[in-house]
Design a protein around this motif. Sequence first.
Motif, PDB file in Angstrom:
ATOM      1  N   ALA A 271       0.935  -1.124   0.225  1.00 62.75           N
ATOM      2  CA  ALA A 271      -0.118  -0.123  -0.272  1.00 62.75           C
ATOM      3  C   ALA A 271       0.977   1.354   0.067  1.00 62.75           C
ATOM      4  N   LEU A 272       1.919   1.346   0.898  1.00 63.93           N
ATOM      5  CA  LEU A 272       2.842   2.356   0.925  1.00 63.93           C
ATOM      6  C   LEU A 272       3.656   2.618  -0.476  1.00 63.93           C
ATOM      7  N   LEU A 273       3.749   1.851  -1.135  1.00 61.75           N
ATOM      8  CA  LEU A 273       4.622   1.691  -2.455  1.00 61.75           C
ATOM      9  C   LEU A 273       3.782   2.335  -3.567  1.00 61.75           C
ATOM     10  N   VAL A 299      10.062 -11.027  -2.778  1.00 59.99           N
ATOM     11  CA  VAL A 299      10.248 -12.175  -3.764  1.00 59.99           C
ATOM     12  C   VAL A 299       9.798 -13.505  -3.398  1.00 59.99           C
ATOM     13  N   GLY A 300       9.638 -13.592  -2.055  1.00 58.22           N
ATOM     14  CA  GLY A 300       9.400 -15.216  -1.614  1.00 58.22           C
ATOM     15  C   GLY A 300       7.476 -15.037  -1.769  1.00 58.22           C
ATOM     16  N   LEU A 301       6.718 -13.929  -1.538  1.00 60.57           N
ATOM     17  CA  LEU A 301       5.488 -13.998  -1.353  1.00 60.57           C
ATOM     18  C   LEU A 301       4.947 -13.572  -2.691  1.00 60.57           C
ATOM     19  N   LEU A 302       5.556 -12.635  -3.486  1.00 60.12           N
ATOM     20  CA  LEU A 302       4.917 -12.212  -4.793  1.00 60.12           C
ATOM     21  C   LEU A 302       5.738 -12.525  -5.969  1.00 60.12           C
ATOM     22  N   GLY A 303       6.952 -12.910  -5.770  1.00 60.29           N
ATOM     23  CA  GLY A 303       7.679 -13.427  -6.997  1.00 60.29           C
ATOM     24  C   GLY A 303       8.258 -12.192  -7.721  1.00 60.29           C
ATOM     25  N   MET A 304       8.485 -11.225  -6.951  1.00 57.72           N
ATOM     26  CA  MET A 304       9.239  -9.888  -7.525  1.00 57.72           C
ATOM     27  C   MET A 304       9.692  -9.050  -6.329  1.00 57.72           C
ATOM     28  N   PRO A 305      10.640  -8.108  -6.686  1.00 56.32           N
ATOM     29  CA  PRO A 305      11.092  -7.336  -5.419  1.00 56.32           C
ATOM     30  C   PRO A 305      10.133  -6.110  -5.518  1.00 56.32           C
ATOM     31  N   ARG A 310       5.889  -2.071  -7.627  1.00 57.05           N
ATOM     32  CA  ARG A 310       5.402  -0.678  -7.669  1.00 57.05           C
ATOM     33  C   ARG A 310       5.452  -0.504  -9.242  1.00 57.05           C
ATOM     34  N   GLN A 311       6.304  -0.700  -9.984  1.00 54.38           N
ATOM     35  CA  GLN A 311       6.236  -0.489 -11.445  1.00 54.38           C
ATOM     36  C   GLN A 311       5.119  -1.108 -12.216  1.00 54.38           C
TER      37      GLN A 311
END
Length: 319
Positions: A271-273, A299-305, A310-311
């Motif tokens: 949410a903050l990002l 990365v562990g939960l969403l598969g991305m940094p 955010r992008q």
Amino acid sequence: MASHAVVFLVFDGIKHLDVAGPAEVFAEAARGGAAYELRYVSPDGRAVETSIGARLEVGGAASDIRHAHTVIIPGGDALPSAPIPQALRDATRMLVGTGDRIASICTGAFLLASVGALDGRRATTHWAHTALLARICPTADVLPDALFVQDRGLHTSAGVSSGIDLALALIEADHGADLARRVAQQLVVYMQRPGGQSQFSALLDVSRGTRDSVRRVIEAVSAHPAAPSSAADLARIAGVSTRHLTRLFLAEIGMTPAKYVEQVRVEIAKALLLRGETVAKTTVRAGFQNPETMRRAFVGLLGMPPSVYRQRFATTVRD
């Protein structure tokens, strides 16, 4: 080339894109040389009204189908929450019995579950309903992060647009990667979408514990995510031993206290990002020790940094 019958079961309230997305993929493949022949049937052979109010004509009733190479069972908003009409269940059962290959889109998995087709199988559905599907079909192995799952000729997919991902995979299985790639390019979609469906989900959509000790921990972590959260800290809040608290969390919400804390912090960081906060400020406000710890959690939960998240999700506008 022998024709390949792709039969869609449609019904009133059906999610329009669950039908239109995969159908367009198969139709594009047919234009590229594959012998797919699309048919649409309803439980009683009558036209149906989709989720967007469009009238969808059909070619007959489910009982008219004697054999289908591929059966597609789309979803509908009411399937997880309302009793499924007997006629719709009967139509599903008939088509499952006549199809060489069965595929569900989104909440269509609930139709398959209602006729026992998911028993003992790996499966998925829309992220918001995976926990419910696992409860009503306890013998199924429900995979909450998968975009689609194949198990012994039965295919299930996640929410709505993942039906396109699944259709491309079925075409690749039938005709190879080159045709599937051409179809994806023509429709301007991913050949293989990056990440799983957890990148779209609300990670905190978990069942709240009924015991006071678990509820106290959940409320404390949600209110103060940056507060100390070691096993001993959380056990003091709960008023039980660390080992007992872990057992309670696993039994009542399906994860350890540490994993729950991590998910709360990731949800807050998301949410903050998306509000424009920097990674550095988000790290502190969400309760992570440092940016690297937050990166590993994302990365562990969403598969991305975090930066990629955010992008991808902050706006539809490209720089």
